[in-house]
Design an enzyme around this catalytic site. Sequence first.
Site, PDB file in Angstrom:
ATOM      1  CG  ASN A   1      -0.655  -0.201   2.436  1.00  0.00           C
ATOM      2  OD1 ASN A   1      -0.066  -1.555   2.991  1.00  0.00           O
ATOM      3  ND2 ASN A   1      -0.703   0.483   3.190  1.00  0.00           N
ATOM      4  CG  ASP A   2      -0.348   3.905   2.944  1.00  0.00           C
ATOM      5  OD1 ASP A   2      -1.497   3.907   2.314  1.00  0.00           O
ATOM      6  OD2 ASP A   2      -0.333   5.110   3.820  1.00  0.00           O
TER       7      ASP A   2
END
Length: 884
Positions: A61-62
Amino acid sequence: MKSPAQKLNRACAALTLAGLALAAALAGAGPAQAMQPGETTFGEEQYRPAFHYTPQQNWMNDPNGMVFHNGVYHLYYQHNPSGNTWGNMSWGHATSTDLTHWKEQPLAIATDDQQDIFSGSVVVDRNNTSGFGTAENPPLVAVFTSAYKDASPYRGLQAQSLAYSLDDGQTWTKYSANPVLNRNSANFRDPKVFWYEAPGGGGYWVMAAVEAPDHKVLLYKSANLKDWDLLSEFGPANATGGLWECPDLFPLAVDGDPANTKWVMVVNINPGGVAGGSAGQYFVGDFDGTTFTSESNKAGDALPAGTPLAGFNDGTYNGWTVSNEAGNWKNGPFGDAPATGTLPGQNTVTGFAGPGLVNSFNDGDWPVGSLASPEFTVTSDYLNFLVGGGQHPRVSDKLDNTPPPGELLFNGFEVPDGTTLADAGWTGTGDLAPVFQPATAGSDFHIGAKRINTFETGGAPGDDRQGTLTSPPFAISHNYISLLVGGGSRTAASGQILEAQLLVDGQVVRSLAGDDAGQLNWKGWDVSEFAGQPAQLRIVDQAAGGWGHLTLDHVMLTDQPAVPRSDETTVNLVVDGQVVRTASGANSEVLDWASWNVSEFKGRSASIRIVDNNRFGWGHILADEFVASPMPATPRLETYDWLDYGRDYYASVSFANMPADKRIMLGWMNNWDYANSVPTSPWRSAMSLPREVGLAQTADGPRLVQKAVNQVDALAGKPSYQEKGARNIAPGTAALPSVAAGQVQRIDVTFAPGTAAKAGISVLGNGTTSTVIGYDAAAGELYVDRSNSGNTAFHPLFSSVDSAPVAPDASGNITLRIYVDRSSVEVFAQNGLRTITDQVFPAEGAGEVALFADGGTAVLKSITVTALNQSMFTTQSKPVKGRK
């Protein structure tokens, strides 16, 4: 039962609390498994992007710690080294010399028994202020959020910590005195650090981090990266419908003029984005070394012009009919009178007008009921109202769980006490041996006391129980089979089978599964072609991990297809007993304007019905200020400034230490609404294209403009298709020649809407499905419609039409640059003033490009289609250490 307060504190790092309970055991997890004969090699899997970064396998993710150092771009990111869904948060790592050809590196910073490693940033400590390096070999320093686990003395907290590298970011050592900044908060995270040069000389480190549910960015100052003092706070402001996360703060010259420099504050938000779920907003203003002051905050709006129908401001429902579910502690969900704001256990409710509103969180999410207005005559073109709460759309008229008329099979699994399905003629294998069934635990909305539940089976309950369970034969004597189904689902790409199967002559002819939910709902099959034939029901559970189980109840032979129960939280317009308009919330406690065009019902009698038929997360609805108006109200979300108007551009932050003062941003190309369910394997999630951002002067003030970095366009070959002369786009859809088709390409197109109501281009098509990129002249909006883009059924919130306000240029033209990469489209409109980024999962081989016009004739001014070379997985990569 969980309150929205409990739910809200778990979003983006929404899954934070679950993550704190996960075991570690990640470092040195072992080498990657060798490819088996017949397996697809990395880079050739369906949906694998060709020029967007993806890890070889597992969850991402991020983006974190993005930094340019010694000629190399470093991309760190949130990563699960041992699974394809969120968990075990660590920092993955990739490097590139051109922002397009990325090489995956060994795991950078791993979770351990004390903490998960959440988002943060990396700085080049040139002056060795931290003391971690030397003047000759200054360190790279990572500033990250420690999400502390139960084994830690800081359990349940999030605080800021350091790690350092003395070998150009390849290996990292955690600072022994972590954390360096602790506010005793469970939601203080995502530090972005930069060096601030004071105008009078000297400088210091500045950290921007968030108190996520408070909608605040906190700015801190340090001389050495270890000791931090609070400078100021920013927020709440503009979009506050979810958690604030992943901030960034940087200067940009307006139109390239260094004498006119503004500062940009980026704040990502989840949920509460303009297209729903995750998104990034930004503010333009000034930073004086202590305080960021925004020039682009939007004030609250007044009620739209028109005739008020209901405002709930006199302390009563004023003639509305209240139907609350009996037997709840507080007469929920609506109570006896309107709410005056936030109810006990609820996160702060905002955005309503006046002292009262409808709030069905009375007694929490559990109670269900409805609220109906008196009849009124439709007299205006629009009905405007404020709505918030849960995002659970209306799917049918069925609000209860009663079975359809028909013939019940297997007695609904209600075998006599003391007996099992083995005594009823069922057979099975593995953990699904029939002696373990039926279950009497798990699931919601079952009928009776007993059901099949593959979680509650075998030697011990759990999602890892596996096997098959097969019914005795029965005759297909009706046209449909209807049954209650819940539990998990698996895609074909997962390599796991989890489904209920219908067998005819021993062959699987129908199958279905749950929706990753505990509540059972009605599903079924049309079996008319098998009339009179013997059949069997078989449950197959080869799944492990989260939602690795299936629940079933009340299998029936019916004359009509099953109608699913509508677990809705909605506001509805009812005319002649039929729901003709409907709206839901956006999983947000912030109310915003919704509008219905009701001109076709003028002169007719109507009523408003508010329905809360959901017992679980975000199982409530908010509503206020119904106004009959001549014009539609503009949602407040549409007036804010967004980095991107699509569903899949989140957690975007910028690279540190860039040369020539360039500002390059990169985002996570996914959305927390469905991130764990996208149908990719063995990886899940991609990064967006790296974007160079600038500020341009507009009528509204300086605003961001974005373009893909030049290195992306360097992947282009010669155009495969071009039209340079103007021509009409006749009403309808017309495919371009086959040389224009492709799944990895850049499309530059300019057109004038002309007399068409809508016009544009479709990509990734196959004659049946496609992704539509168009311009709606009446609305003044560019849109991406992925509702018929291919595989959209894997999650109920995936299908969408996402739009951005776009005005034609001085010549009346719309100009788009579109990057198509197998499972995504990134659209840059009007030289990057607006962008829309969306994932799509097209049918295999779909690559047709077509032009269209609806309701009139548009004018094509030019189009160029250019294939882009693959930059990822161009050769078989060697196994990456630290993976399994």
